[in-house]
Design an enzyme around this catalytic site. Structure first.
Site: not given
Length: 393
Positions: A177-178
């Site tokens: 996600d990051i």
């Protein structure tokens, strides 16, 4: 000082982590970010993911969970029902003034509201419309929902993470996600540069799975060249030895020996000048082939020494080493303090009156990042922002 993105307006229709990471980064760089939240659900899903870390001044839980705090500073919170005609009309009025729109609905999800990329780019041809999804806007899996854990599993990173004889292991934070959020930010900045030259907006399509596969880097490229499936090596490096974690007399350290000269100095610290002369260990290629034999010698030697002595001794030899710190130790370290990697932001009405957040790693001499707005309570800015986009405008 002005932020690098002063004047850029971002309409944020994303939630959870990848999209909010992207838009927080844009906000830190000076953009004005309008975070659209669903009133039917009480806002971004992560507001309600435990453990809730912020209490109000009466000791009650708030909607500022640690998860939400991590990716939502420098934003206005605007409660909008996208399923309503009024909500959709408001978004169109906002799009008319926006430079960037970020959304992470399933492909096709925005079309049912008439807010898809094609429609919005016709409405505002200079708009940068960024779609973040699990599998992207095309391909046989495009319609499937996607989460960080899915991306780590399907994208290969879990298969090379963990101990050699253990189960595949995800990374300790939602790294797919990051990084996807940061790569989306890169795409948006490039698209803004193109628009500044040509006036043309565009659709930026980024998938969690694509992003995760892209950062397989040397491991993925080696597989493409050799056809061999890479193995798990725990905390060791597949191609550099020794480059790994060692147990010590009182904890754990990591040692990164990047070349043969550093190996000589590492062995000198241990009082084992004989090892570099051993044909099994003379070169990195040899050490990689004879990894287990070398570890049989190094691990007992390292286990006999305190961590601090190892780090100090190897620092003196110009060999990189570090104690394996806890999260708390890392964030309280002198280096973290010097680099402003923990920042405090005022939040009126909370028990402590402020929250502490992770800082931004960018250190820019002319346009430094800013921390102007603490992560907002749900819908706190609705009236202010809606008033800027009247229906008869």
């Amino acid at each position: 000082m002005a932020g690098a993105l002063d004047g850029v307006k971002v309409l944020d229709l994303s939630r959870v982590l990848a999209g909010p990471t992207c838009t927080q980064h844009l906000g830190d760089l000076g953009a004005e970010v309008w975070k659209i939240e669903n009133p039917a659900t009480g806002g971004d899903d992560t507001r309600h993911w435990g453990p809730v870390s912020v209490k109000d001044d009466a000791g009650r839980d708030t909607d500022l969970s640690g998860y939400f705090l991590s990716a939502n500073r420098n934003k206005y919170s605007v409660a909008v029902d996208l399923s309503s005609d009024d909500g959709q009309a408001l978004i169109r009025r906002m799009v008319a003034e926006a430079d960037v729109l970020v959304e992470n609905f399933k492909p096709g999800g925005m079309a049912k509201y008439g807010l898809d990329a094609d429609a919005m780019l016709q409405f505002n041809p200079g708009l940068i419309y960024c779609s973040i999804s699990g599998y992207g806007q095309t391909g046989p899996n495009a319609d499937k929902p996607g989460y960080d854990l899915m991306a780590q599993a399907a994208g290969g990173i879990m298969s090379i993470t963990g101990e050699p004889d253990g189960a595949p292991m995800k990374v300790g934070v939602a790294v797919a996600d990051i990084i996807c959020g940061l790569q989306a930010c890169t795409g948006i900045l490039a698209a803004l540069r193109h628009r500044d030259r040509t006036g043309e907006g565009q659709h930026v399509d980024i998938a969690l799975l694509d992003s995760q596969m892209s950062w397989l880097i040397n491991v993925g490229t080696t597989h493409l060249e050799t056809g061999e499936e890479p193995a798990r090596h725990g905390n060791a490096h597949p191609a550099i030895v020794p480059y790994q974690e060692f147990a010590t007399a009182d904890g754990h350290v990591v040692v990164a020996v990047g070349n043969d000269a550093q190996f000589h100095r590492f062995c000198a610290f241990l009082g084992r000048d004989d090892l570099p002369a051993d044909p099994r260990f003379t070169t990195n290629f040899a050490r990689t082939d004879n990894r287990e034999a070398l570890m049989d010698i190094l691990e007992p030697a390292m286990r006999a020494l305190p961590s601090a002595d190892i780090v100090a001794g190897l620092d003196a030899q110009s060999v990189t080493a570090s104690v394996v710190q806890t999260v708390g130790q890392a964030l309280a370290s002198d280096q973290a303090v010097a680099r402003e990697m923990v920042v405090s932001m005022d939040v009126p009405g909370t028990a402590k009156g402020a929250v502490r957040l992770l800082g931004n790693p960018l250190k820019m001499s002319k346009t430094p990042v800013r921390f102007d707005r603490a992560p907002p309570r749900f819908g706190q800015d609705t009236d202010e922002i809606v008033a800027r986009f009247p229906k008869d405008a």
